[in-house]
Design a protein around this motif. Structure first.
Motif, PDB file in Angstrom:
ATOM      1  N   CYS A   2       0.632  -1.265  -0.013  1.00 25.36           N
ATOM      2  CA  CYS A   2      -0.096  -0.043   0.014  1.00 25.36           C
ATOM      3  C   CYS A   2       0.689   1.195  -0.121  1.00 25.36           C
ATOM      4  O   CYS A   2       0.468   2.334  -0.518  1.00 25.36           O
ATOM      5  N   SER A   3       2.114   1.161   0.302  1.00 27.55           N
ATOM      6  CA  SER A   3       2.958   2.366   0.545  1.00 27.55           C
ATOM      7  C   SER A   3       3.509   2.682  -0.982  1.00 27.55           C
ATOM      8  O   SER A   3       4.365   3.846  -1.105  1.00 27.55           O
ATOM      9  N   VAL A   4       3.500   1.808  -1.892  1.00 24.42           N
ATOM     10  CA  VAL A   4       4.134   2.243  -3.112  1.00 24.42           C
ATOM     11  C   VAL A   4       3.013   3.066  -3.892  1.00 24.42           C
ATOM     12  O   VAL A   4       1.963   3.212  -3.848  1.00 24.42           O
ATOM     13  N   PRO A   5       3.750   4.139  -4.363  1.00 22.35           N
ATOM     14  CA  PRO A   5       3.135   5.480  -4.978  1.00 22.35           C
ATOM     15  C   PRO A   5       2.223   4.910  -6.125  1.00 22.35           C
ATOM     16  O   PRO A   5       2.823   4.020  -6.806  1.00 22.35           O
ATOM     17  N   GLY A   6       1.096   5.012  -6.184  1.00 23.61           N
ATOM     18  CA  GLY A   6       0.310   4.628  -7.315  1.00 23.61           C
ATOM     19  C   GLY A   6      -0.718   3.369  -7.098  1.00 23.61           C
ATOM     20  O   GLY A   6      -1.809   3.082  -7.684  1.00 23.61           O
ATOM     21  N   ILE A   7      -0.503   2.771  -5.916  1.00 21.04           N
ATOM     22  CA  ILE A   7      -1.337   1.784  -5.668  1.00 21.04           C
ATOM     23  C   ILE A   7      -2.488   2.278  -4.646  1.00 21.04           C
ATOM     24  O   ILE A   7      -2.127   2.919  -3.773  1.00 21.04           O
ATOM     25  N   ARG A   8      -3.624   1.885  -5.090  1.00 19.69           N
ATOM     26  CA  ARG A   8      -5.011   2.386  -4.269  1.00 19.69           C
ATOM     27  C   ARG A   8      -4.988   1.404  -3.175  1.00 19.69           C
ATOM     28  O   ARG A   8      -5.392   1.908  -2.007  1.00 19.69           O
ATOM     29  N   ASP A   9      -5.031   0.183  -3.278  1.00 18.49           N
ATOM     30  CA  ASP A   9      -5.365  -0.688  -2.444  1.00 18.49           C
ATOM     31  C   ASP A   9      -4.567  -2.037  -2.428  1.00 18.49           C
ATOM     32  O   ASP A   9      -4.130  -2.390  -3.579  1.00 18.49           O
ATOM     33  N   ALA A  10      -4.464  -2.894  -1.689  1.00 20.46           N
ATOM     34  CA  ALA A  10      -3.607  -4.307  -1.495  1.00 20.46           C
ATOM     35  C   ALA A  10      -4.503  -5.267  -0.907  1.00 20.46           C
ATOM     36  O   ALA A  10      -5.037  -5.151   0.226  1.00 20.46           O
ATOM     37  N   GLU A  11      -4.560  -6.377  -1.421  1.00 18.75           N
ATOM     38  CA  GLU A  11      -4.858  -7.535  -0.698  1.00 18.75           C
ATOM     39  C   GLU A  11      -3.816  -8.666  -0.731  1.00 18.75           C
ATOM     40  O   GLU A  11      -3.117  -8.756  -1.873  1.00 18.75           O
ATOM     41  N   VAL A  12      -3.606  -9.191   0.490  1.00 19.33           N
ATOM     42  CA  VAL A  12      -2.814 -10.573   0.496  1.00 19.33           C
ATOM     43  C   VAL A  12      -3.509 -11.828   0.697  1.00 19.33           C
ATOM     44  O   VAL A  12      -4.261 -11.827   1.622  1.00 19.33           O
ATOM     45  N   VAL A  13      -3.266 -12.528  -0.304  1.00 16.29           N
ATOM     46  CA  VAL A  13      -3.853 -13.952  -0.205  1.00 16.29           C
ATOM     47  C   VAL A  13      -2.914 -14.923   0.270  1.00 16.29           C
ATOM     48  O   VAL A  13      -1.979 -15.172  -0.648  1.00 16.29           O
ATOM     49  N   LEU A  14      -3.058 -15.373   1.515  1.00 22.54           N
ATOM     50  CA  LEU A  14      -2.166 -16.432   1.952  1.00 22.54           C
ATOM     51  C   LEU A  14      -2.461 -17.937   1.540  1.00 22.54           C
ATOM     52  O   LEU A  14      -3.823 -18.063   1.803  1.00 22.54           O
ATOM     53  N   VAL A  15      -1.774 -18.593   0.915  1.00 25.16           N
ATOM     54  CA  VAL A  15      -2.230 -19.926   0.445  1.00 25.16           C
ATOM     55  C   VAL A  15      -1.084 -20.960   1.035  1.00 25.16           C
ATOM     56  O   VAL A  15       0.019 -20.471   1.330  1.00 25.16           O
ATOM     57  N   TRP A  16      -1.544 -22.184   1.172  1.00 25.71           N
ATOM     58  CA  TRP A  16      -0.579 -23.141   1.515  1.00 25.71           C
ATOM     59  C   TRP A  16      -0.434 -24.358   0.498  1.00 25.71           C
ATOM     60  O   TRP A  16       0.528 -25.314   0.785  1.00 25.71           O
ATOM     61  N   ASP A  17      -0.974 -24.063  -0.662  1.00 24.44           N
ATOM     62  CA  ASP A  17      -1.031 -25.008  -1.710  1.00 24.44           C
ATOM     63  C   ASP A  17      -0.507 -24.226  -2.995  1.00 24.44           C
ATOM     64  O   ASP A  17      -1.357 -23.231  -3.601  1.00 24.44           O
ATOM     65  N   PRO A  18       0.417 -24.392  -3.768  1.00 22.96           N
ATOM     66  CA  PRO A  18       1.486 -25.551  -3.477  1.00 22.96           C
ATOM     67  C   PRO A  18       2.430 -25.100  -2.082  1.00 22.96           C
ATOM     68  O   PRO A  18       2.471 -24.140  -1.936  1.00 22.96           O
ATOM     69  N   PRO A  19       2.806 -26.160  -1.462  1.00 28.97           N
ATOM     70  CA  PRO A  19       3.684 -25.763  -0.059  1.00 28.97           C
ATOM     71  C   PRO A  19       4.873 -25.255  -0.720  1.00 28.97           C
ATOM     72  O   PRO A  19       5.458 -25.677  -1.742  1.00 28.97           O
ATOM     73  N   TRP A  20       5.381 -24.396   0.129  1.00 28.34           N
ATOM     74  CA  TRP A  20       6.841 -23.845  -0.221  1.00 28.34           C
ATOM     75  C   TRP A  20       7.806 -24.869   0.204  1.00 28.34           C
ATOM     76  O   TRP A  20       7.807 -25.707   0.894  1.00 28.34           O
ATOM     77  N   SER A  21       9.050 -24.932  -0.666  1.00 29.97           N
ATOM     78  CA  SER A  21      10.319 -25.943  -0.700  1.00 29.97           C
ATOM     79  C   SER A  21      11.111 -25.036  -1.027  1.00 29.97           C
ATOM     80  O   SER A  21      11.214 -23.998  -1.782  1.00 29.97           O
ATOM     81  N   PRO A  22      12.432 -25.491  -0.475  1.00 33.49           N
ATOM     82  CA  PRO A  22      13.652 -24.560  -1.118  1.00 33.49           C
ATOM     83  C   PRO A  22      13.991 -24.509  -2.561  1.00 33.49           C
ATOM     84  O   PRO A  22      14.674 -23.757  -2.927  1.00 33.49           O
ATOM     85  N   GLU A  23      13.252 -25.330  -3.500  1.00 35.43           N
ATOM     86  CA  GLU A  23      13.402 -25.317  -4.855  1.00 35.43           C
ATOM     87  C   GLU A  23      12.786 -24.027  -5.452  1.00 35.43           C
ATOM     88  O   GLU A  23      13.093 -23.464  -6.457  1.00 35.43           O
ATOM     89  N   LYS A  24      11.884 -23.316  -4.623  1.00 31.04           N
ATOM     90  CA  LYS A  24      11.205 -22.098  -4.983  1.00 31.04           C
ATOM     91  C   LYS A  24      12.261 -20.891  -4.776  1.00 31.04           C
ATOM     92  O   LYS A  24      11.935 -19.691  -5.379  1.00 31.04           O
ATOM     93  N   MET A  25      13.267 -21.049  -4.031  1.00 31.43           N
ATOM     94  CA  MET A  25      14.157 -19.890  -3.912  1.00 31.43           C
ATOM     95  C   MET A  25      14.918 -19.466  -5.251  1.00 31.43           C
ATOM     96  O   MET A  25      15.373 -20.202  -6.126  1.00 31.43           O
TER      97      MET A  25
END
Length: 167
Positions: free
Chosen positions: A133-156
């Protein structure tokens, strides 16, 4: 010794100072002058091939949508948030699955955490929302927290792996 081994003919290797094969003289090197046809008229290329390229205006980058300026700014803001237990930002850590900015300049960030029992599970999504929300030009922000697919070190990212000594 048997008769069979005594009948074989063996050839000894030559001594280091002994010439085995007469080496032929090296062929002459090719020269550029040899390739030029003196009877041909020289073709001179004009620089007009650059006129259209230089005169063209750069393509306009949309502010919203995939690859837009706002999406890039949101990603840069996410790169400033670090996991408190790991000295790597959450974007390079692979916790961010997607960043979308619609035509109304609303941002949607799809993310996960390393585990559901992560100590920052209650605070990290709120921090991400505040930072986006602090980024200039962004009106609103929504964070969607998901668990699928699960995080793994390969995503780094490779940078994160290098920082953690995993490469």
């Amino acid at each position: 010794m048997t008769d069979e081994t005594s009948e074989r003919e063996y050839v000894a290797a030559p001594a280091p100072n002994e010439d085995v094969i007469d080496t032929p003289a090296k062929p002459p090197r090719a020269r550029v002058e040899d390739a030029v046809d003196p009877d041909a008229a020289p073709d001179r290329r004009e620089r007009d091939y650059l006129e259209g390229f230089l005169a063209a205006a750069p393509p306009e980058t949309p502010a919203t949508g995939a690859g837009g300026e706002l999406q890039g700014a949101v990603i840069e803001a996410l790169r400033e948030i670090y996991d408190p237990e790991i000295p790597v930002n959450i974007y390079d850590l692979g916790l961010i699955y997607g960043v979308e900015v619609d035509e109304e300049c609303d941002a949607t960030v799809t993310m996960t955490l390393t585990t559901p029992h992560c100590p920052v599970a209650e605070t990290m999504p709120g921090e991400v929302e505040m930072r986006v929300c602090s980024v200039p030009g962004i009106r609103d922000a929504e964070v969607v927290l998901v668990w699928d697919p699960p995080w793994s070190p390969e995503k780094m990212s490779d940078e994160a792996r290098l920082e953690l000594g995993m490469l």
